[in-house]
Design a protein around this motif. Structure first.
Motif, PDB file in Angstrom:
ATOM      1  N   GLU A 137      17.094  49.992  20.721  1.00  0.00           N
ATOM      2  CA  GLU A 137      17.932  48.755  20.659  1.00  0.00           C
ATOM      3  C   GLU A 137      19.207  49.130  19.990  1.00  0.00           C
ATOM      4  N   ALA A 138      19.045  50.009  18.945  1.00  0.00           N
ATOM      5  CA  ALA A 138      20.471  50.653  18.183  1.00  0.00           C
ATOM      6  C   ALA A 138      21.267  51.313  19.362  1.00  0.00           C
ATOM      7  N   ALA A 139      20.655  52.314  20.137  1.00  0.00           N
ATOM      8  CA  ALA A 139      21.579  52.769  21.269  1.00  0.00           C
ATOM      9  C   ALA A 139      22.123  51.739  22.009  1.00  0.00           C
ATOM     10  N   ALA A 140      21.608  50.871  22.440  1.00  0.00           N
ATOM     11  CA  ALA A 140      22.027  49.836  23.320  1.00  0.00           C
ATOM     12  C   ALA A 140      23.162  49.017  22.784  1.00  0.00           C
ATOM     13  N   ALA A 141      23.087  48.758  21.342  1.00  0.00           N
ATOM     14  CA  ALA A 141      23.940  48.003  20.510  1.00  0.00           C
ATOM     15  C   ALA A 141      25.273  48.754  20.509  1.00  0.00           C
ATOM     16  N   ASN A 142      25.261  50.005  20.654  1.00  0.00           N
ATOM     17  CA  ASN A 142      26.538  51.149  20.898  1.00  0.00           C
ATOM     18  C   ASN A 142      26.880  51.374  22.219  1.00  0.00           C
ATOM     19  N   GLY A 143      26.455  50.377  23.182  1.00  0.00           N
ATOM     20  CA  GLY A 143      26.972  50.682  24.459  1.00  0.00           C
ATOM     21  C   GLY A 143      26.555  51.979  25.348  1.00  0.00           C
ATOM     22  N   ILE A 144      25.290  52.603  24.744  1.00  0.00           N
ATOM     23  CA  ILE A 144      24.753  53.678  25.377  1.00  0.00           C
ATOM     24  C   ILE A 144      23.694  53.329  26.354  1.00  0.00           C
ATOM     25  N   VAL A 145      23.626  53.903  27.690  1.00  0.00           N
ATOM     26  CA  VAL A 145      22.865  53.418  28.562  1.00  0.00           C
ATOM     27  C   VAL A 145      21.239  53.591  28.043  1.00  0.00           C
ATOM     28  N   VAL A 146      20.524  52.665  28.143  1.00  0.00           N
ATOM     29  CA  VAL A 146      19.028  52.521  27.942  1.00  0.00           C
ATOM     30  C   VAL A 146      18.293  52.159  28.915  1.00  0.00           C
ATOM     31  N   THR A 147      17.275  52.850  29.519  1.00  0.00           N
ATOM     32  CA  THR A 147      16.348  52.503  30.399  1.00  0.00           C
ATOM     33  C   THR A 147      14.885  52.232  30.109  1.00  0.00           C
ATOM     34  N   ASP A 148      14.375  51.257  30.505  1.00  0.00           N
ATOM     35  CA  ASP A 148      13.033  50.648  30.021  1.00  0.00           C
ATOM     36  C   ASP A 148      12.098  51.279  30.823  1.00  0.00           C
ATOM     37  N   GLU A 165      14.450  55.591  27.897  1.00  0.00           N
ATOM     38  CA  GLU A 165      15.086  56.772  28.181  1.00  0.00           C
ATOM     39  C   GLU A 165      16.517  56.412  27.455  1.00  0.00           C
ATOM     40  N   ILE A 166      17.119  57.163  26.724  1.00  0.00           N
ATOM     41  CA  ILE A 166      18.568  57.004  26.258  1.00  0.00           C
ATOM     42  C   ILE A 166      19.504  58.215  26.791  1.00  0.00           C
ATOM     43  N   GLU A 167      20.530  57.636  27.420  1.00  0.00           N
ATOM     44  CA  GLU A 167      21.376  58.694  28.195  1.00  0.00           C
ATOM     45  C   GLU A 167      22.610  58.764  27.338  1.00  0.00           C
ATOM     46  N   PHE A 168      22.624  59.844  26.440  1.00  0.00           N
ATOM     47  CA  PHE A 168      23.937  60.199  25.946  1.00  0.00           C
ATOM     48  C   PHE A 168      25.011  60.837  27.127  1.00  0.00           C
ATOM     49  N   ALA A 169      24.282  61.309  28.232  1.00  0.00           N
ATOM     50  CA  ALA A 169      25.042  62.013  29.034  1.00  0.00           C
ATOM     51  C   ALA A 169      24.337  61.610  30.299  1.00  0.00           C
ATOM     52  N   PRO A 170      25.169  61.583  31.606  1.00  0.00           N
ATOM     53  CA  PRO A 170      24.276  61.574  32.850  1.00  0.00           C
ATOM     54  C   PRO A 170      23.018  62.306  32.787  1.00  0.00           C
ATOM     55  N   SER A 171      22.203  61.698  33.450  1.00  0.00           N
ATOM     56  CA  SER A 171      20.827  62.531  33.644  1.00  0.00           C
ATOM     57  C   SER A 171      20.834  63.465  34.515  1.00  0.00           C
ATOM     58  N   ALA A 172      20.306  64.766  34.058  1.00  0.00           N
ATOM     59  CA  ALA A 172      20.227  65.924  34.847  1.00  0.00           C
ATOM     60  C   ALA A 172      19.517  65.662  36.210  1.00  0.00           C
ATOM     61  N   ASP A 173      20.294  66.240  37.135  1.00  0.00           N
ATOM     62  CA  ASP A 173      19.848  66.196  38.457  1.00  0.00           C
ATOM     63  C   ASP A 173      18.649  67.298  38.628  1.00  0.00           C
TER      64      ASP A 173
END
Length: 220
Positions: A137-148, A165-173
């Motif tokens: 919730e804290a990450a989403a409030a900062n506009g960071i991509v969050v996946t349930d 999952e919290i994505e500070f950067a694009p997920s590694a391929d």
């Protein structure tokens, strides 16, 4: 004799972060190389935490961190994990975070909150940060991509835990993660063992995989 009360109840956001390919690097490239990578990781952790609390402790290549609340953890780890992702000498990191009540004793943290954070970190794939709801919730409030990711059952934990999952950067391929050392392209020359085979950062990792593919699970 009564035992002396030498602990304090508190609330904390607890994080565990490690290097996904550290053991394989030690095996394939030698202990000296692995220690050099660990020292680089340690210095990056200390630099990113400048102005925050230092690591609670190191467990091999894993850092255990603590922050007063999720927002501060998001700020500090956003800086740290993005720096690690951009460092060509480091394999991908794995991280797990949880927030809740803890017991502070002799400079260390104890309790279910800590145990859950450690269990979550063990579930993370290379390059992944997993967390519980308060941190998400804290990450989403900062506009960071969050996946349930739904709920999971954790060993020795009663009840299922909601995981994100919290994505500070694009997920590694996964197609570009070395299955041995967990380095991620394009930090080394793009190279594959075969047109559709796994990517390797070096001939040494490719040879190690060729000799014992069952030892190295391909990235999820």
């Amino acid at each position: 004799m009564r035992p002396t009360r030498s602990f304090v109840h508190a609330s904390a956001t607890v994080a565990f972060i490690d290097l996904a390919g550290f053991s394989a690097i030690a095996d394939v490239y030698g202990d000296s190389t692995a220690i050099g990578i660990l020292e680089l990781f340690e210095s990056m952790v200390c630099e990113a935490l400048n102005g925050y609390e230092p690591p609670i402790k190191w467990i091999g290549d894993e850092a255990m961190l603590s922050f007063p609340e999720p927002q501060m953890a998001i700020q500090a780890l956003g800086t740290l994990l993005q720096a690690c992702r951009n460092e060509p000498r480091l394999p991908l990191t794995r991280a797990g975070l949880n927030h809740g009540p803890v017991i502070l004793r002799a400079g260390d943290l104890f309790g279910s909150t800590v145990n859950i954070a450690a269990r979550i970190a063990a579930l993370a794939s290379p390059g992944q940060l997993l967390a519980t709801r308060a941190i998400a919730e804290a990450a989403a409030a900062n506009g960071i991509v969050v996946t349930d990711l739904g709920t999971v059952a954790l060993r020795s934990v009663t009840g299922d835990i909601a995981l994100y999952e919290i994505e500070f950067a694009p997920s590694a391929d996964p197609a570009w993660i070395d299955p041995v050392c967990k380095m991620h392209a394009p930090y080394s020359a793009y190279r594959r063992a075969a047109p559709q085979g796994p990517w390797f950062c070096s001939p040494r990792c490719e040879e190690a995989f060729r000799k014992s593919p069952q030892t190295y699970g391909l990235p999820r």
